[in-house]
Write an enzyme that holds these catalytic residues in place. Structure first.
Site, PDB file in Angstrom:
ATOM      1  N   SER A 121       0.842  -1.194   0.000  1.00 61.27           N
ATOM      2  CA  SER A 121       0.000   0.000   0.000  1.00 61.27           C
ATOM      3  C   SER A 121       0.884   1.253   0.000  1.00 61.27           C
ATOM      4  O   SER A 121       1.708   1.427  -0.896  1.00 61.27           O
ATOM      5  CB  SER A 121      -0.969  -0.046   1.188  1.00 61.27           C
ATOM      6  N   ASP A 171      -9.157  -5.521  -4.986  1.00 63.83           N
ATOM      7  CA  ASP A 171      -8.340  -4.525  -4.292  1.00 63.83           C
ATOM      8  C   ASP A 171      -8.908  -3.121  -4.447  1.00 63.83           C
ATOM      9  O   ASP A 171      -9.386  -2.739  -5.523  1.00 63.83           O
ATOM     10  CB  ASP A 171      -6.937  -4.562  -4.882  1.00 63.83           C
ATOM     11  N   HIS A 227      -7.269  -5.805  -0.690  1.00 63.56           N
ATOM     12  CA  HIS A 227      -6.076  -4.996  -0.472  1.00 63.56           C
ATOM     13  C   HIS A 227      -5.006  -5.704   0.349  1.00 63.56           C
ATOM     14  O   HIS A 227      -3.821  -5.415   0.204  1.00 63.56           O
ATOM     15  CB  HIS A 227      -6.491  -3.693   0.219  1.00 63.56           C
TER      16      HIS A 227
END
Length: 299
Positions: free
Chosen positions: A109, A249, A276
């Site tokens: 991320s 995601d 995610h």
């Protein structure tokens, strides 16, 4: 059984907390350094990646970035204190402290965004794994808007109402946010304990997350809302790169495709059925894919 060493490395006028996990049977495999997301979530939710130590015979380093988790917090710091350069400098400082010169770099991320920034600014890791990350926040917001449009009507209305009013702590808004999260952040309800631990430490001091990002994953109003690295990716040269994401995601394909297009030789992998946090939803498969990639570029 892997050996775990935890410590504090001096940085600024405080310290960076780190966890070094060494394999039971050492090998010539290069270390893996893992960068957590958020920004502001700390490393708790990534701890299962330390199993790559014994699985691949390499040391694994995780750490809490400044202002997060067990590292020094600065809730009183001015907004402009929290910028990319701070976290770039911290990373280099920690590597010097640990005496690590050549290593693989994995970012999840925001961690993938930071990993790309490090590479653009001259770092040449043995390999680069950019996981669940956007190449620009403009694309992130576009992707989030597309996903948000697929939410139930009453959920969308609750989000719109409270964002307009600024009542981001209202239970109705938090419930609507959770609906987005279980679809596109972690497809498990309840969330895994490691993820809950990261959320709890972020909630205890949300300075970094709120300053750079905003109240949640899809309402980005912080100082990073205009961040982009798309036009700089060509500066990453001779670094084997894997771009990974989940099928569901919140980092949708439009957000990560620029990494594949912009970094010479970059490849991609999509984890089917994941969102995610692929490493929490399919931990063995995630480590298998990452482990194979690392071993391919240990030489």
């Amino acid at each position: 059984m892997a050996r775990v060493i935890e410590g504090q490395a001096p940085f600024q006028d405080g310290f960076t907390w780190y966890r070094l996990v060494e394999p039971d049977t050492p090998s010539s495999a290069l270390p893996l350094v893992v960068l957590h997301g958020g920004p502001g979530m700390a490393s708790n939710y990534l701890h299962n990646l330390a199993e790559l130590a014994d699985e691949t015979g390499r040391a694994v380093v995780l750490y809490d970035q400044f202002g997060c988790g067990r590292s020094t917090h600065r809730p009183e710091a001015p907004t402009d204190f929290w910028g990319v350069q701070l976290f770039v400098d911290e990373h280099h400082s920690l590597m010097r402290h640990l005496g690590i010169e050549k290593y693989h770099l994995l970012g999840q991320s925001w961690g993938g965004m930071l990993a790309a920034e490090l590479a653009v600014r001259g770092l040449r890791p043995a390999s680069l794994a950019i996981c669940n990350s956007p190449a620009s926040m403009e694309l992130w917001l576009k992707g989030a808007a597309d996903l948000r449009a697929q939410l139930p009507k009453e959920t969308r209305e609750a989000l719109d109402k409270h964002e307009k009013a600024g009542t981001h702590e209202d239970p109705e808004y938090l419930a609507a946010t959770h609906e987005f999260y279980i679809r596109h952040v972690v497809r498990q309800d309840p969330f895994p304990q490691d993820f809950q631990d990261s959320e709890a430490q972020c909630a205890a001091d949300p300075t970094v997350y709120r300053t750079l990002n905003g109240p949640n994953e899809f309402h980005v109003v912080g100082t990073f809302k205009d961040w982009t690295i798309t036009e700089r990716l060509a500066q990453i040269k001779d670094v084997p790169t894997l771009v990974a994401a989940g099928e569901h995601d919140e980092a949708t394909p439009i957000t990560w495709q620029p990494f594949v297009d912009g970094i010479a030789g970059a490849t991609s992998h999509v984890f089917e059925g994941c969102s995610h946090c692929c490493h929490l939803e399919q931990p063995e498969e995630f480590r298998r894919v990452i482990g194979a990639f690392l071993q391919q570029h240990d030489a």
